[in-house]
Write an enzyme that holds these catalytic residues in place. Structure first.
Site, PDB file in Angstrom:
ATOM      1  N   GLU A 265       0.884  -1.165   0.000  1.00 14.91           N
ATOM      2  CA  GLU A 265       0.000   0.000   0.000  1.00 14.91           C
ATOM      3  C   GLU A 265       0.916   1.206   0.000  1.00 14.91           C
ATOM      4  O   GLU A 265       1.737   1.374   0.901  1.00 14.91           O
ATOM      5  CB  GLU A 265      -0.872  -0.048   1.248  1.00 14.91           C
ATOM      6  CG  GLU A 265      -1.923   1.021   1.288  1.00 14.91           C
ATOM      7  CD  GLU A 265      -2.308   1.348   2.702  1.00 14.91           C
ATOM      8  OE1 GLU A 265      -2.531   0.436   3.509  1.00 14.91           O
ATOM      9  OE2 GLU A 265      -2.345   2.543   3.013  1.00 14.91           O
ATOM     10  N   CYS A 302      -2.376   7.709   4.637  1.00 15.27           N
ATOM     11  CA  CYS A 302      -2.404   7.486   3.182  1.00 15.27           C
ATOM     12  C   CYS A 302      -3.781   7.820   2.633  1.00 15.27           C
ATOM     13  O   CYS A 302      -3.948   7.946   1.423  1.00 15.27           O
ATOM     14  CB  CYS A 302      -2.033   6.054   2.864  1.00 15.27           C
ATOM     15  SG  CYS A 302      -3.087   4.914   3.699  1.00 15.27           S
TER      16      CYS A 302
END
Ligand code: NDP
Ligand code: AKG
Length: 525
Positions: A265, A302
């Protein structure tokens, strides 16, 4: 509980013999006790050998034993008590409510995966009984189940020291699938990592599992992480961090004689689409909520809302006024590491120096370890002309892109790289315009949300925390929620195998009581 600076390899806890490093107190920049001598390649070899030896036993643990193990980890983490919270706060600079909330999320995640294991649907057991009289050819007896892929390497994330770290989502989902786990600790929070690692190690022992089910390694540099990904005994990798780090590990994994998947990720700027009727109705309120999401955790998410797309008008002005006012008053916040603080400062300076970008607001200047919020604006032509404007600024900074019309908004979305999330702020009069953009958004992102922001991912069955590259390395999966287990499973089919030789999951008597499909339909109890 004392932090000792020890690698945890199977049942052992031993100090490494390679170069040492220390945690740095995020708020002061001062080194913390103790030092963490790095693991050697021999330590890595031992951890991998133990994981390999544990694999066949661990993956066949019965559902109740494996679920109990995940719950024991959760209980052991809570049992550490305030020592874990205070160490984690010092190492990360994140405030107590955030760390306590993250601990609850971590524990909840482990318990969710315990329920997934008990439920058993993840095994995807299916049986197509033999049809010996079928013409022109008989059908064989076919049975399928999913098995664990093998030992998994997990890289702890800097920005979620609990929920995406040693016993975080990657570890919980891999252990739930039946994979032994070797964690490479993030050097930003080694003490937190050791404490949580001990909680897992203790659960391995108390549950009577093979010692190689879990190991935790520290390293002052990158060689152990690289050797871990390259090790032939490792079958998959879980990672959360930078694009540079994630792609470096992907290259190592792809270059092995036996390539393996890396579930990384990485970067995302999470477009927020502000529709005109919503802005007219509540532009200022959306602006305030946006500022709160942007500054959460010093912007080190994120899922941070880094890109705002909107059509000009009084509604957008109200949004910008409210957001700018809130950001000007938002105190600078301590960032996780000096490196992340420097990268943020440089990223902001790069955007500030762009000749088509204006600074709309900035928060008060902070200490040398802190990051201040910033809000920039540009227009869609400038954004389309320079791909550098869509690079992630990992911190509390966002870019507003003024789009003259929906065609320009669509062009910006078409131009965007893959993203974790897209947020739409809507009123009923915006639905037609939103509907037009939904197919494009589905192609670009892993999660579409309305009237909210992507920060604070819910750990649930219907969650997708993923998205097309470079948000993640593999947009077919998620790293949060029960579907995350799929990353660490592989189907095996058994053809005409006698019942006595079949795994319990597929035997006629269904001794595990698993949900199964017979000829495609749910099996009757
Ligand atoms: N979008 C997101 O979710 C996140 C993005 N980031 C971005 O990453 C930047 C750095 O933050 P950080 O969290 O440390 O992320 P990194 O990607 O730098 O590091 C994550 C982990 O991977 C290791 N690693 C990184 N590169 C390599 C490599 N080439 N070989 C072997 N191991 C490697 C690191 O070890 P070591 O520290 O020793 O290099 C660390 O353990 C931030 O400024 C931000 O831009 C960070 C966190 C989350
Ligand atoms: O927003 C969240 O809860 C998770 C964010 C995340 O995965 C990250 O920042 O790495």
């Amino acid at each position: 509980m004392t932090v000792r600076g020890e690698n945890l390899i199977g049942t052992e806890a031993r100090r490494g013999r390679e170069a040492a490093f220390r945690a740095v107190a995020a708020a002061t920049g001062e080194p913390m006790e103790p030092d963490f001598p790095g693991a050697s390649l021999a330590d890595l070899d031992r951890a991998c050998a133990l994981a390999e030896a544990a694999f066949d036993t661990y993956r066949e643990t019965d559902p109740e034993a494996r679920a109990g193990f995940l719950e024991a980890i959760a209980a052991n983490i809570l049992e550490i008590g305030d020592d874990l919270v205070t160490r984690c706060m010092a190492e990360t600079g994140l405030p107590r409510p955030r760390i306590e909330g993250e601990r609850a999320r971590t524990v909840g995640q482990l318990r969710l995966f315990a329920s997934v294991v008990r439920d058993g649907s993840y095994v995807a057991a299916r049986i197509d009984p033999a049809l010996p009289d079928r013409k022109p050819l008989p059908r064989p007896d076919l049975r399928l189940r999913r098995i664990a892929v093998g030992p998994v390497a997990v890289f702890g994330a800097s920005n979620f020291p609990l929920a995406f770290s040693v016993a975080g989502g990657d570890t919980a989902s891999a252990l739930a699938a039946g994979c032994p786990v070797i964690v490479k600790a993030h050097p930003a929070h080694p003490g937190t990592s050791e404490l949580v690692g001990r909680a897992v190690q203790k659960a391995v022992s108390s549950c009577g599992l093979p010692e190689g089910t879990f190991s935790l390694l520290f390293d002052a540099g990158q060689s152990i992480g690289q050797a871990l990904v390259a090790d032939p005994r490792i079958a998959a990798v879980g990672f959360t961090g930078s694009r540079r780090g994630g792609t470096a590990l992907m290259a190592i994994a792809a270059g092995r004689p036996t390539p393996i998947p890396v579930y990384a990720e990485m970067s995302s700027i999470n477009p927020v689409l502000l529709f005109p009727a919503a802005l007219d109705a509540r532009g200022a309120a959306i602006g305030k909520a946006f500022a709160a999401s942007l500054t959460l955790g010093a912007g080190q998410f994120c899922t941070n809302p880094g890109l705002i797309l909107a059509l000009p008008g009084p509604g957008l002005d109200a949004f910008l006024d409210a957001a700018a006012a809130a950001l000007r008053e938002s105190p600078a916040a301590t960032m996780l590491t000096p490196g992340i603080q420097r990268a943020y400062r440089e990223g902001v300076a790069r955007v500030a120096g762009h000749n088509a970008v204006t600074l709309l607001a900035e928060g008060p200047e902070g200490a040398a370890t802190q990051g201040r919020a910033t809000l920039f604006a540009t227009d869609s032509d400038a954004f389309l002309a320079d791909p550098a404007l869509q690079e992630e600024m990992f911190g509390a900074s966002a870019l507003v892109v003024r789009c003259p019309d929906f065609a320009a908004m669509r062009a910006v979305l078409e131009h965007l790289e893959g993203q974790l999330t897209a947020s739409l702020h809507l009123a009923a009069a915006d639905h037609a315009a939103a509907r037009d953009l939904l197919p494009l958004l589905e192609r670009r992102v892993g999660r579409i949300l309305v009237d909210g922001f992507g920060t604070g991912v819910e750990v649930a069955h219907a969650m997708v925390h993923g998205g097309p590259y470079p948000a993640t390395s593999d947009g077919r999966t998620t790293s949060v929620g029960s579907l995350a287990i799929d990353r660490f499973l592989r189907p095996v089919s058994y053809q005409d195998v006698p019942d006595a030789l079949l795994p319990a999951a597929l035997r006629a008597a269904n001794p595990l009581g698993l949900p199964r499909r017979i000829d495609g339909a749910p099996e009757r109890a």
